[in-house]
Design a protein around this motif. Structure first.
Motif: not given
Ligand code: DAH
Length: 344
Positions: A182-185, A296-303
């Motif tokens: 999902h590239q962070g989305k 985070e490791m999977a490319g998602f912004d945890s904030t």
């Protein structure tokens, strides 16, 4: 001469009458009517007879010959009919015999349970994701916040193929693989059913290979209350509308906070019985809010993103639901066990 012919006729008739098959009849025919037979012989010796006798004996001989032929023919027809009759009797079809029923298979109880759970979550907007059973250490542990020296790795005794490759010990690595896709989305809303492997000794409640269903929902503003809502729906649909759930604090490296979900006992309604070990509650699954490190490791912004995850064992659910006392029944292919799950 005349007496001799008449005696021959009687003799032949008797033999024909007694003949029991085609071969016997043929023998009689050859014996009495053949070129070397007694009647032919009589006809041959006609020269020696007087003029008056000749036509009388000749006619009689022919008459007898024809009579024998006719009787042979009749007997032949009779034998043929008898043969057909015997055949009909020996080959009768008893239409009252019960037929041989065709063996039909049925879905394996685990397959049925998994499909039921899949349908339930599809109805809640989840889709199905899959991943490999031969997995990299990175996806199975590292990216789930379990670095190499993490003590929690011991909880999942693993079958390693090389230092970096193993048989997956849970379906959680599919979380990581799906999030990376999902590239962070967001949103990511999946369940992943599949086989997992652990270095366990098989007994009534342990199997070195079993099934898991992982769930993951990542989006902006996903909260613990969302997890609670979804799990409540799940518990009611699987175990009856009267079910309550409770979340107990627990620990998993990939979730923070981590909880374990219990359902109120469907057998006794919460009063206490052997199924719930007299606690009124039955432990069903592990879950929690996805750890920021995992996001985070999977490319998602945890904030920006948060999510919940859960993992459950279909065997345990099927065992509870159907009162099955030994996990090995699922894997020993005893048709007497499997046939009980045939749908009517
Ligand atoms: N992976 C865990 C196990 O195999 C089960 C689990 C617990 C999965 C909590 C989760 C979770 O996603 O949040 O024991």
């Amino acid at each position: 001469m005349k007496e001799k012919l008449l005696a021959l006729k009687e003799e032949a008739f008797a033999l024909i009458e007694n003949a029991s098959d085609k071969k016997g009849l043929q023998d009689v025919k050859v014996k009495y009517l053949g070129k070397k037979g007694p009647i032919t012989e009589v006809l041959r010796g006609m020269g020696k007879l007087s003029k008056d006798e000749r036509p009388v004996i000749g006619a009689l001989a022919n008459e007898i010959r024809q009579a024998i032929e006719l009787v042979i023919e009749q007997k032949q027809t009779k034998l043929q009919e008898e043969l057909i009759q015997a055949q009909l009797e020996s080959e009768t079809i008893d239409v009252t015999l019960p037929g041989k029923s065709i063996k039909t298979g049925n879905a394996h109880p685990l397959t049925s349970i998994i499909e039921e759970i899949e349908d339930l979550f599809i109805g809640l907007g989840f889709s199905i994701a899959e991943g490999p059973e031969v997995e990299q250490d990175y996806y199975n542990f590292e990216a789930l916040n379990l670095p190499k020296d993490h003590p929690a790795r011991d909880m999942q005794d693993s079958f390693y193929i090389t230092n970096e490759i193993l048989l997956r010990t849970h379906t959680s690595p599919v979380q990581v693989r799906t999030m990376k896709k999902h590239q962070g989305k967001g949103p990511v809303k999946i369940i992943c059913p599949g086989k997992v492997y652990r270095r366990d000794t098989d007994d009534a409640t342990h199997s070195h290979q079993f099934m898991q269903i992982e769930g993951l929902y990542v989006d902006k503003k996903v909260r613990l209350s969302d997890l609670k809502g979804i799990l409540t729906v799940f518990a009611k649909k699987m175990f009856g509308e009267d079910r309550d759930i409770r979340l107990r604090p627990s620990f998993f490296p990939f979730t923070e906070p981590s909880v374990e979900m219990d359902i109120s006992c469907f057998k006794c309604g919460g009063h206490g019985c052997s199924v719930c070990k007299h606690t009124g509650w039955i432990e069903i699954l592990g879950s929690g809010m996805v750890h920021p490190n995992v996001l985070e490791m999977a490319g998602f912004d945890s904030t920006v993103y948060s999510g919940f995850a859960f993992g459950m064992g279909p065997e345990r659910i099927a065992m509870l639901k159907y009162g099955i006392d030994d996990i090995r029944h699922f894997y020993t292919d005893d048709v007497r066990f499997l046939e009980q799950f045939k749908r009517a």
